[in-house]
Design a protein around this motif. Sequence first.
Motif, mmCIF file in Angstrom:
data_model
loop_
_atom_site.group_PDB
_atom_site.id
_atom_site.type_symbol
_atom_site.label_atom_id
_atom_site.label_comp_id
_atom_site.label_asym_id
_atom_site.label_seq_id
_atom_site.Cartn_x
_atom_site.Cartn_y
_atom_site.Cartn_z
ATOM 1 N N PHE A 188 0.852 -1.187 0.000
ATOM 2 C CA PHE A 188 0.000 0.000 0.000
ATOM 3 C C PHE A 188 0.892 1.241 0.000
ATOM 4 O O PHE A 188 1.680 1.459 0.906
ATOM 5 N N ASN A 307 -5.546 8.113 3.165
ATOM 6 C CA ASN A 307 -5.698 6.910 2.354
ATOM 7 C C ASN A 307 -5.788 5.689 3.279
ATOM 8 O O ASN A 307 -5.001 5.561 4.231
ATOM 9 N N GLN A 309 -6.807 1.235 3.408
ATOM 10 C CA GLN A 309 -7.089 -0.017 2.703
ATOM 11 C C GLN A 309 -7.371 -1.130 3.709
ATOM 12 O O GLN A 309 -6.754 -1.175 4.793
ATOM 13 N N ASN A 311 -7.636 -5.415 3.788
ATOM 14 C CA ASN A 311 -7.339 -6.650 3.074
ATOM 15 C C ASN A 311 -7.959 -7.843 3.801
ATOM 16 O O ASN A 311 -7.940 -7.901 5.036
ATOM 17 N N ARG A 324 -9.401 -6.744 -1.396
ATOM 18 C CA ARG A 324 -9.010 -5.444 -0.848
ATOM 19 C C ARG A 324 -10.036 -4.382 -1.235
ATOM 20 O O ARG A 324 -10.603 -4.416 -2.321
ATOM 21 N N ASP A 326 -10.128 -0.042 -0.846
ATOM 22 C CA ASP A 326 -9.375 1.117 -0.380
ATOM 23 C C ASP A 326 -10.121 2.406 -0.697
ATOM 24 O O ASP A 326 -11.007 2.440 -1.556
#
Length: 543
Positions: A188, A307, A309, A311, A324, A326
């Motif tokens: 990432f 930002n 994300q 998983n 994933r 994001d």
Amino acid sequence: MKYLLTQIALLLFVCLAPLSVCHADTFKGKVVNAETGEPLVGANINSEINPQPGWSVQNSTETDSTGCFYLNSGWEGRIMFKFSMIGYKSTRKVDYSYGEEVKDTTDLGTIRLQPTALMLQEVEVKGHIPRITMSGDTIVFNPDAFKLKEGARLDELIKKLPGVQNRDGKLYWNDKPIRLMMNGKDLFGGDQIVGELPAEVANKIKLYDRKSELARHTGSDEGEEDQVLDIQVKPGFLDKWYGEVEAQYQTKKRYMFDVRASKLSDHDPQMIYAQANNANRYIDRTMRQTMNRNIDGDGKSQYGSYNYQHNWKTKGAENFDNNRIDFSANLGHSDGWNTFNQSTETFFPDKDRTFALSRRHRNKHNVTPQIQANLFAYTDSLNTITVKAHATYAKNRTTNQTDAASYGYEPDKFKYHTLDAALAAKPGDALYNQLITRSRNYQTDDEQTRQLVVDYAWVHYLGKKGSFSLSGRTNLNGNNSDTYINRNLEYLREGSSEKQWQYYDYTKHNVSTSLKAGVDYWFGKKVYVNIADNLMYTRTRVG
């Protein structure tokens, strides 16, 4: 406009030939120690080119693990290179760049840097620890075999790996781009985050070819594999925040402030970035890209982004790419300004000589918020869904003020006058009697742009035979602009003047949607078939 495009492609999968893309005017070379001839890893190469008088374009890169470098130039003009490294004397070299029109590679040859008394040994290999070992088809690099400076970052370690090259900020190995992963998952932040992580996070670094999703389902390789550099993180370094705070202050008109923070995690990585400066730089940074450019002749900006994300794995699909989702949100603001001055002297035989002055001052104001969201997931072991959405909005205002004046003179009695003096001259002044024309023009352009792009896809894998896919893209965009113009002109010798007021606007809206159905199918081990059908719809309204 509506049209149907049908495309059927039959590919005989016998062999694959790599394709190479030639960049506009590339410069390459090698930097070595002038005393020993050894390659210098991590040496800095800075270039500066002056496409036009009054402004310059700068670029930079570093040498790779072999001491080599590549640097591209899209501008034409005299280009100067500066080569430097801690512990060595800097040197310069001048060449010429032919810009985008010439796609060529110029070899600057071997650049030799003389060491100083403060030269630091950048890389030492511990004799009892091998740098490289092999595990099947995987190359394994041992980070402990490289001695780095205290506090070194992960990108410094990666650039020292044998065979790894850095070209304009992108990593290559054997001339193929590298896909960065961490513990078997896409890293990432990619190339950006490795400059923030300490080098000691790496336990092992693996280099291998990762087959495509289709190849891993079918067992047949269609040639779409990625070259992966997989960083194995030491226990205890995950689920922690890493980052930097940088501040520079020169005067009230020159400051820079920069914050970068990243959470390293297998499940929930995050990135935060914020900056403010009035050094004429606009910098934005998201999970997938970064940009650093001039605003105008001078300027200031503020920018921030967040930002995130998540998983996870789907039961039955553990051997394939991880799921994933994001999200990225950012907001940028900038103000720029520039002033252009020009003087022109005109003379012809048997004609009055004239001298003209003009000045244009420009101000630019921009606000740009953006939101991105991406999803990739296995719903079960044979089906995947992909959704990518990107929404942008930009509001820009540009204001131009142009002042000009011209006056006549006798060759033996010429006296220079400033533009401000010419604009301020009144009847009865000596300069006023020489004036021919004066003008003041104002123009304001307001523009707003909006765009929403959504990509979506569903893929169903047909066991060992291939896959069937449905995909599409919807693009909604539009912009509207308003222009206001005010002109004031004086013809002093004719004793007349005029004023002009103008206004016009422009609006555009566009909608486009494309749909695609495709089949990838293997007939045995050597024949591979791809069949695709496309449908597109576009509508544009201008007002």
